[in-house]
Structures are given as C-alpha cells and as structure tokens.
Design a protein around this motif. Structure first.
Motif, PDB file in Angstrom:
ATOM      1  N   ALA A  82       0.837  -1.213   0.000  1.00 45.51           N
ATOM      2  CA  ALA A  82       0.000   0.000   0.000  1.00 45.51           C
ATOM      3  C   ALA A  82       0.868   1.258   0.000  1.00 45.51           C
ATOM      4  CB  ALA A  82      -0.916  -0.011   1.217  1.00 45.51           C
ATOM      5  N   VAL A  83       1.919   1.250   0.793  1.00 44.58           N
ATOM      6  CA  VAL A  83       2.826   2.409   0.833  1.00 44.58           C
ATOM      7  C   VAL A  83       3.496   2.591  -0.528  1.00 44.58           C
ATOM      8  CG1 VAL A  83       4.999   3.263   1.815  1.00 44.58           C
ATOM      9  CG2 VAL A  83       3.229   2.305   3.315  1.00 44.58           C
ATOM     10  N   ALA A  84       3.886   1.486  -1.139  1.00 41.96           N
ATOM     11  CA  ALA A  84       4.540   1.554  -2.457  1.00 41.96           C
ATOM     12  C   ALA A  84       3.595   2.152  -3.497  1.00 41.96           C
ATOM     13  CB  ALA A  84       4.984   0.153  -2.884  1.00 41.96           C
ATOM     14  N   ARG A  85       2.342   1.725  -3.451  1.00 42.65           N
ATOM     15  CA  ARG A  85       1.366   2.257  -4.422  1.00 42.65           C
ATOM     16  C   ARG A  85       1.119   3.741  -4.193  1.00 42.65           C
ATOM     17  NH1 ARG A  85      -1.639  -2.465  -3.041  1.00 42.65           N
ATOM     18  NH2 ARG A  85      -1.075  -4.076  -4.532  1.00 42.65           N
ATOM     19  N   THR A  86       0.986   4.121  -2.934  1.00 44.84           N
ATOM     20  CA  THR A  86       0.752   5.532  -2.611  1.00 44.84           C
ATOM     21  C   THR A  86       1.918   6.382  -3.105  1.00 44.84           C
ATOM     22  OG1 THR A  86      -0.437   4.828  -0.651  1.00 44.84           O
ATOM     23  CG2 THR A  86       0.240   7.126  -0.712  1.00 44.84           C
ATOM     24  N   ARG A  87       3.128   5.878  -2.911  1.00 39.81           N
ATOM     25  CA  ARG A  87       4.319   6.619  -3.346  1.00 39.81           C
ATOM     26  C   ARG A  87       4.321   6.781  -4.870  1.00 39.81           C
ATOM     27  NH1 ARG A  87       8.479   3.116  -2.808  1.00 39.81           N
ATOM     28  NH2 ARG A  87       8.133   2.967  -0.579  1.00 39.81           N
ATOM     29  N   ARG A  88       3.955   5.711  -5.560  1.00 41.19           N
ATOM     30  CA  ARG A  88       3.945   5.779  -7.030  1.00 41.19           C
ATOM     31  C   ARG A  88       2.908   6.777  -7.528  1.00 41.19           C
ATOM     32  NH1 ARG A  88       4.502   0.344  -6.979  1.00 41.19           N
ATOM     33  NH2 ARG A  88       2.318  -0.003  -7.487  1.00 41.19           N
ATOM     34  N   ARG A  89       1.731   6.754  -6.867  1.00 42.93           N
ATOM     35  CA  ARG A  89       0.657   7.677  -7.301  1.00 42.93           C
ATOM     36  C   ARG A  89       1.054   9.131  -7.069  1.00 42.93           C
ATOM     37  NH1 ARG A  89      -3.178   4.496  -4.208  1.00 42.93           N
ATOM     38  NH2 ARG A  89      -3.831   2.772  -5.500  1.00 42.93           N
ATOM     39  N   ALA A  90       1.859   9.357  -6.037  1.00 42.85           N
ATOM     40  CA  ALA A  90       2.236  10.725  -5.676  1.00 42.85           C
ATOM     41  C   ALA A  90       3.226  11.318  -6.673  1.00 42.85           C
ATOM     42  CB  ALA A  90       2.828  10.745  -4.274  1.00 42.85           C
ATOM     43  N   ARG A  91       3.852  10.476  -7.484  1.00 44.44           N
ATOM     44  CA  ARG A  91       4.863  10.991  -8.418  1.00 44.44           C
ATOM     45  C   ARG A  91       4.223  11.646  -9.637  1.00 44.44           C
ATOM     46  NH1 ARG A  91       8.690   5.745  -8.025  1.00 44.44           N
ATOM     47  NH2 ARG A  91       9.651   6.259  -6.064  1.00 44.44           N
TER      48      ARG A  91
END
Lengths: 140, 139
Positions: free
Chosen positions: B130-139
């Motif tokens: 979930a953290v990885a996905r959130t980080r990717r979306r934030a880029r």
C-alpha cells in the motif's frame, strides 16, 4: 507414481514458531504433566506435545470451544477475560489459559501439583505473549 | 484490476524480509508473494530451488475459483484456503486486491502455526504494498 516431494528447510535464523514450541515443551518437564498444546481460537493446532494415545484434534477443538465460551461468559459478566481455568476429569485435570493467539492447554495427572502447573501455565502464556508482540519501533 | 504490481528494489527487500521471516517463524518450506494472475513476485525458501511457476499459477487460479463459493455464503472471498496433502500442504491467503501469499509446508510444522504467522505476514505485506502504491501515485 510420482515420488513424494521433500522440500528442504532453508531457514537457520531465529524462529518465533520454534520458540513458542519450546515454551510448550517446557511444560512437559513439570512433574505429572501428560501433555501440552497451543491451539488457535478456532481450534487449529499450533503446537501439540501429547502422547499418541490422546486424539489431538478433538482435544484442540474442545479446548477452543471451552475457551471461547469462557471468554464470552466473562464478557457477559462484565469481566474483561479469563486467565486460567481448570477442568477436573477422571484422567486428571486440564488447565486452559488464554494466550495471544489462542489457548494453552495442559493435561496433568491426578497427583499433579495444581498450583505449580497453574503458575507454569501463566508463565508460558507470558512468554508466548512476549515472543509474538511486535518489537518496539518495528515497521511493516 | 487497477492496482499496479511494479515493485521497487527497496520495497522488494522489505517483502523478501517478510517472506524470510515467515519461513523461519512458521517453519514453512517455501513462501511466495503472488499476483492474483499467477505471477510470482517474490519467493523465499525452497521456492528458489524448485520450479514454483506452475505452483504459483495454479494456486492463484485455485484461490480465485473459491470466490464464487464464498459469495454464495455471503463472503466477498475466503481469507485463506488450505490444501492439505499427506506430505506437502499449501496455505493460500489474501494479501490485498492484487496479491496473495502462498506458504508450502509439511509435517514439520502445523496448519495452525502456518496460519498464525501467514496472517501476520499478509498484513505486513499489504502495508508495504500500500505504501509503495501511494508513493507511485504521488509521483
């Protein structure tokens, strides 16, 4: 006929499962203890150290059922939970203690020192609790 | 499935650590994080030595195929499915909407032990993903 697959175990590091098993095995060293188990709240056997003469799965299922009923009863009476219960039987007493992932069960003989077993069971629960608690600051 | 399964090295290291820990704690022979489509994303234990491609694909298919049965019972899906063999057994559990966790074990451990630690591992794996996905979306 396909040969049975035997997969090697590749892990040599610390194991909480092995530690929990050791804690349960320590209960067998008490005088007049016939067996000890750790069962999940729904009756799955996590660790079983009992003689072959004892049917493990029915015992685990019964212990889990008793444990859940005791917890529900305690809640109905306004108590938070139970810590240890003792059931008498012709073969000897059975101790049941609430643990973080289920229940610790200790089977003893009639001549057993009940207080010593109760105390050791409480200690086993505390050790299991400590083993399974997340370390401070542990992240995902 | 809207979820992307691209995993960065740092996240993969965390996932690998969690699989290794599951392997040790539950005394499993192998542990795999699998995409719901059947692709193995990370593996630990005997999964490195044995060809687990087919196992991963069939386990993912088998897990998905139980969802309609779960829905008949009013469940979205089963949280875990156990395939118990004489020697080797499988424990398959949901991690999130995109992945499942597969544990291969034998008589050296118990279903209860595997289930207890797999449940914990699945929660932590879901958090990492979930953290990885959130980080990717934030880029």
């Amino acid at each position: 006929m396909t040969p049975r697959l035997k997969l090697a175990m590749e892990h040599d590091g610390p194991s909480r499962g092995r530690y929990v098993r050791d804690v349960v095995q320590q209960l067998l060293k008490l005088r007049a203890v016939r067996g000890a188990l750790l069962v999940a709240a729904d009756g799955f056997v996590i660790v079983a150290e009992v003689p072959d003469s004892i049917a493990v799965e029915p015992l685990a299922a019964m212990a889990a059922r008793l444990g859940r009923e005791l917890e529900a009863s305690a809640a109905r009476m306004g108590h938070t939970s139970f810590s240890t219960a003792m059931f008498s039987a012709p073969e000897g007493p059975m101790f049941l203690a609430a643990a973080p992932i289920g229940y610790v069960v200790v089977l003893a003989e009639q001549r057993a020192n009940l207080e010593a077993i109760r105390s050791a069971t409480d200690e086993a629960v505390a050790l299991i609790h400590a083993a399974l608690a997340p370390p401070d600051g542990a992240a995902g | 499935m809207a979820t992307s399964l691209a995993i960065e090295d740092a996240d993969l290291a965390k996932i690998q650590d969690l699989l290794d820990r599951l392997l040790g704690d539950a005394a499993c022979a192998a542990a795999l994080l699998i995409a719901r489509g059947g692709e193995s994303l990370a593996a630990a234990g005997a999964a490195r030595a044995v060809d687990m491609v087919s196992v991963a694909g069939l386990a993912a298919g088998g897990f998905s195929s139980t969802a309609p049965l779960a829905q008949l019972l009013g469940e979205r899906e089963f949280a875990a499915v156990i395939h118990e063999g004489i020697g080797q057994s499988l424990h398959v559990s949901a991690v999130d909407d995109a992945t499942i966790l597969l544990a291969v074990f034998d008589e050296r451990t118990t279903v209860g032990m595997v289930r207890a630690f797999a449940r914990e591992a699945a929660g932590k794996l879901a958090a990492v993903l979930a953290v990885a996905r959130t980080r990717r979306r934030a880029r």
